[in-house]
Write a protein that holds these residues in place. Structure first.
Motif, PDB file in Angstrom:
ATOM      1  N   HIS A  64      -8.662  13.618  13.867  1.00 49.32           N
ATOM      2  CA  HIS A  64      -7.588  13.546  12.881  1.00 49.32           C
ATOM      3  C   HIS A  64      -6.213  13.806  13.494  1.00 49.32           C
ATOM      4  O   HIS A  64      -5.273  13.065  13.225  1.00 49.32           O
ATOM      5  N   HIS A 123     -14.495   9.085   3.521  1.00 49.24           N
ATOM      6  CA  HIS A 123     -14.769   7.700   3.920  1.00 49.24           C
ATOM      7  C   HIS A 123     -16.057   7.517   4.718  1.00 49.24           C
ATOM      8  O   HIS A 123     -16.272   6.479   5.357  1.00 49.24           O
ATOM      9  N   SER A 307      -6.508   2.959  11.513  1.00 48.94           N
ATOM     10  CA  SER A 307      -7.378   3.709  10.593  1.00 48.94           C
ATOM     11  C   SER A 307      -8.822   3.225  10.590  1.00 48.94           C
ATOM     12  O   SER A 307      -9.146   2.179  11.154  1.00 48.94           O
ATOM     13  N   CYS A 308      -9.654   3.995   9.894  1.00 41.65           N
ATOM     14  CA  CYS A 308     -11.069   3.642   9.779  1.00 41.65           C
ATOM     15  C   CYS A 308     -11.278   2.411   8.911  1.00 41.65           C
ATOM     16  O   CYS A 308     -12.358   1.836   8.894  1.00 41.65           O
ATOM     17  N   CYS A 368      -6.532   9.364  13.763  1.00 43.53           N
ATOM     18  CA  CYS A 368      -6.214   9.125  12.351  1.00 43.53           C
ATOM     19  C   CYS A 368      -4.702   9.162  12.156  1.00 43.53           C
ATOM     20  O   CYS A 368      -4.135   8.401  11.387  1.00 43.53           O
ATOM     21  N   CYS A 371      -2.259   8.000   9.155  1.00 38.89           N
ATOM     22  CA  CYS A 371      -3.017   7.627   7.951  1.00 38.89           C
ATOM     23  C   CYS A 371      -3.001   8.731   6.914  1.00 38.89           C
ATOM     24  O   CYS A 371      -2.882   8.472   5.733  1.00 38.89           O
ATOM     25  N   ASN A 390      -6.374   3.166   3.734  1.00 46.42           N
ATOM     26  CA  ASN A 390      -7.135   3.049   2.483  1.00 46.42           C
ATOM     27  C   ASN A 390      -6.582   3.869   1.326  1.00 46.42           C
ATOM     28  O   ASN A 390      -7.116   3.815   0.228  1.00 46.42           O
TER      29      ASN A 390
HETATM   30  S1  SF4 Z   1      -9.001   7.618   6.011  1.00 46.37           S
HETATM   31 FE1  SF4 Z   1      -7.498   7.959   7.619  1.00 46.37          FE
HETATM   32  S2  SF4 Z   1      -7.642  10.169   7.960  1.00 46.37           S
HETATM   33 FE2  SF4 Z   1      -9.508   9.605   6.895  1.00 46.37          FE
HETATM   34  S3  SF4 Z   1     -11.009   9.163   8.495  1.00 46.37           S
HETATM   35 FE3  SF4 Z   1     -10.007   7.241   7.975  1.00 46.37          FE
HETATM   36  S4  SF4 Z   1      -8.358   7.036   9.456  1.00 46.37           S
HETATM   37 FE4  SF4 Z   1      -8.996   9.167   9.445  1.00 46.37          FE
END
Ligand code: SF4
Lengths: 428, 175
Positions: A64, A123, A307-308, A368, A371, A390
């Protein structure tokens, strides 16, 4: 009546039914990151129970805020790092090898069809792309998962969403999931599992399925699940080839987690994407969604690609395709964050990183970062960001700032225009 | 078991997310106590003054989908360190609700009419809630005005509250 995917996974992992409405499941994997795990570790220590149920089933990453930005984040990393060492957790990913959890763990083959997975991260539903039941949990559930290898869930009631039609050019999995959330609402699948079916899902790559499942929680879902098929097996093959004689044999074995033809769904939704246009959010909730054309011209201060949800190789490829040979608008700050070291190095090899840099983007390490508004591109009050992430919650990327969620293609086109814009890849 | 009685804070909005309950910038804290001054700091709700409105409150009454968004248990912890141990809503996001019960706190879902009644009769006035956990009903009072509201929580959630949370429950039940 037949069973859904989640019902089959529940049945095969059931440990206990403490009450009629509760299923305690055995866990195949417990994923950990440095934001939500340290407090669980400290609590276990305080209780005199600093143990782990199985170091091989625990996977941990610092993702993160990495590299640490201050003393506090350094301490979070330190707690996780020392704990991983103390308990012999081999799959621990620290700086140099770390990346966004929901991109990194699938890439390592840790998510498999039929698995039960928890993580202290909402997530976690992303891993459902592999036909797993993967749920985000809080720190207490995580703590019990680490200690006992079990987690309690309510019934796996399932909503079936069949996505029909061929994806129009310039339209992506992100647009599909935004349109679904816009349709069913942020509360539309609360306490439910979503099974994604239909030819459009079957045609999606694993990267795209992860984008789709990643945002299931934005409609309240516990997990988004794609039925495992040959695409799933092909992706996983390097990790599972010792277990099966052939990909076909793996597919046949995973077939036991496919839903029955007469499975009982709580609700069935058919979603046609043949005429879908690129989508963007306009407010502080992910179900406030409009076609990009209706938001065109909205001025931007920053564009964030990563991001994811959309920081994988295919995402970067598409964005680079839009950016190639061009410069982003002088008023816009462009930031790209490849989600893992592997994605980063592949993007380097393919010349994608060069394209981003020549276009004027800042390339960050895998994290991260921006994000969740913790590092690497936090916004100032009143600023507006186009993001491939997201969540557009109020304050998410910085207090008093606005986030518009969109696909990488739209984000890249918007960076060039300096305002929200459709990419040339989309033709109305 | 925790104490569940006291003054009510009314939050007249749906979809209050965990970023509003406790913003991500405080997730670097590793003590629950450090979250105390930041509860609901980013809530977008007109005329809401976090410090003044939260002070002394024990119960939140709100609309639907409370606690959506991130899985952070910092949200219930931020409530707890401010003395709030009960949230009453039309509905909750799954992870938030589970986190509340896992911490031995109460997340009570009431039908639309009941929530409406609580808002129309008590919001904007100093109101207190008396919890009768054993008999699954609560009493809201403000001056002469009084309402008794029955509620339902699952058997499992009840066990968690009685056990003081999920860690203690799991400890006595699973090897
Ligand atoms: S939503 Fe953003 S902060 Fe959460 S795991 Fe995905 S990239 Fe990381």
């Amino acid at each position: 009546m037949g069973k859904t995917i989640a019902e089959k996974i529940f049945e095969s992992h059931l440990v206990d039914r403490p009450t009629a409405d509760t299923f305690v499941l055995r866990l195949d994997a417990v994923f950990c990151h440095e934001i939500t795990t340290p407090i669980a570790i400290n609590d276990l220590i305080a209780r005199g129970k600093d143990r782990v149920f199985d170091p091989a089933r625990i996977k941990a990453v610092i993702d993160h805020v990495t590299p640490a930005k201050d003393g506090k984040t350094a301490t979070q990393g330190k707690i996780l790092r020392e704990w991983a060492r103390r308990h012999g957790i081999q799959d621990f990913f620290d700086i140099g090898a770390n990346g966004v959890c929901h991109a990194l763990f699938p890439e390592k083959g840790f998510a498999r069809p039929g698995y039960t997975i928890i993580m202290g991260d909402s997530h976690t539903c992303t891993h459902g792309a592999f036909g797993a039941f993967a749920a985000g949990v809080g720190t207490t559930d995580l703590e019990v998962g680490i200690l006992k290898g079990v987690c309690a869930f309510r019934s796996p009631a399932t909503i079936k969403i069949t996505v029909n039609g061929a994806m129009p050019a310039g339209v992506y999995a992100k647009d599909v999931i935004l349109s679904i959330i816009g349709r069913i609402g942020v509360n539309g699948a609360t306490d439910k599992v979503i099974e994604f079916h239909g030819p459009a899902v079957g045609a999606m790559s694993m990267d795209e399925r992860m984008t789709l499942c990643n945002m299931a929680v934005e409609a309240g879902a516990t997990c988004g699940i794609c039925p495992p098929d040959m695409t799933t097996v092909d992706y996983l093959w390097p990790f599972i080839k010792a277990e099966f004689v052939s990909p076909q044999a793996a597919l046949a074995a995973y077939g036991r987690f496919l839903p029955d033809a007469d499975a009982g769904y709580e609700r069935i939704i058919t979603h046609d994407i043949s005429d879908l246009a690129p989508q963007v959010t306009f407010g502080f909730k992910p179900d406030q969604v409009k076609p990009v054309a209706e938001m065109a011209g909205t001025p931007l201060d920053q564009v964030y690609i990563g991001s994811c949800t959309n920081g994988r190789l295919e995402d970067l490829r598409v964005a680079a395709q839009v950016l190639r040979g061009r410069r982003i608008h002088p008023k816009v700050r462009g930031i790209v964050s490849p989600a893992t070291p592997l994605i980063y190095s592949q993007a380097l090899e393919e010349g994608i990183i060069a394209t981003f840099m020549q276009a004027g983007f800042c390339v960050t390490n895998p994290t991260c970062g921006a994000c969740l508004g913790m590092s690497n591109g936090v916004l100032a009050e009143g600023e507006v960001c186009a993001a491939t992430t997201n969540r557009n919650f109020n304050g998410r990327m910085g207090k008093g700032a606005m986030v518009h969620l969109m696909s990488p293609a739209t984000a890249a086109a918007s960076a060039l225009a300096g305002s929200i814009a459709n990419s040339e890849l989309y033709k109305e | 078991m925790k104490a569940f009685n006291g003054p009510v804070l009314f939050l007249d909005r749906s979809d209050i997310n965990t970023d509003e309950i406790i913003p991500a910038r405080y997730l670097t804290e590793i003590s629950k106590e450090a979250l105390r001054p930041h509860l609901l700091e980013d809530l977008s709700l007109e005329e809401f003054d976090p410090r003044a409105d939260i002070a002394g409150k024990r119960v939140i009454v709100t609309r639907s989908n409370f606690g959506c968004g991130s899985s952070r248990e910092h949200a219930p912890w931020a409530l707890e360190v401010n003395g709030i141990t009960v949230v009453i809503a039309r509905s909750f996001a799954r992870i938030f609700r589970q986190n509340m019960f896992n911490c031995g706190m109460l997340a009570i879902e009431l039908p639309e009419e009941s929530i409406e009644k609580l808002f129309s009769r008590f919001a904007g006035r100093p109101a207190e809630i008396a919890m009768d956990f054993q008999n699954s009903r609560l009493t809201v009072r403000s001056g002469e005005e009084e309402a008794v509201v029955p509620f339902v929580i699952s058997d499992f959630d009840r066990k968690l509250v009685e056990a003081g949370g999920w860690v203690d429950f799991a400890d006595t039940h699973y090897a």
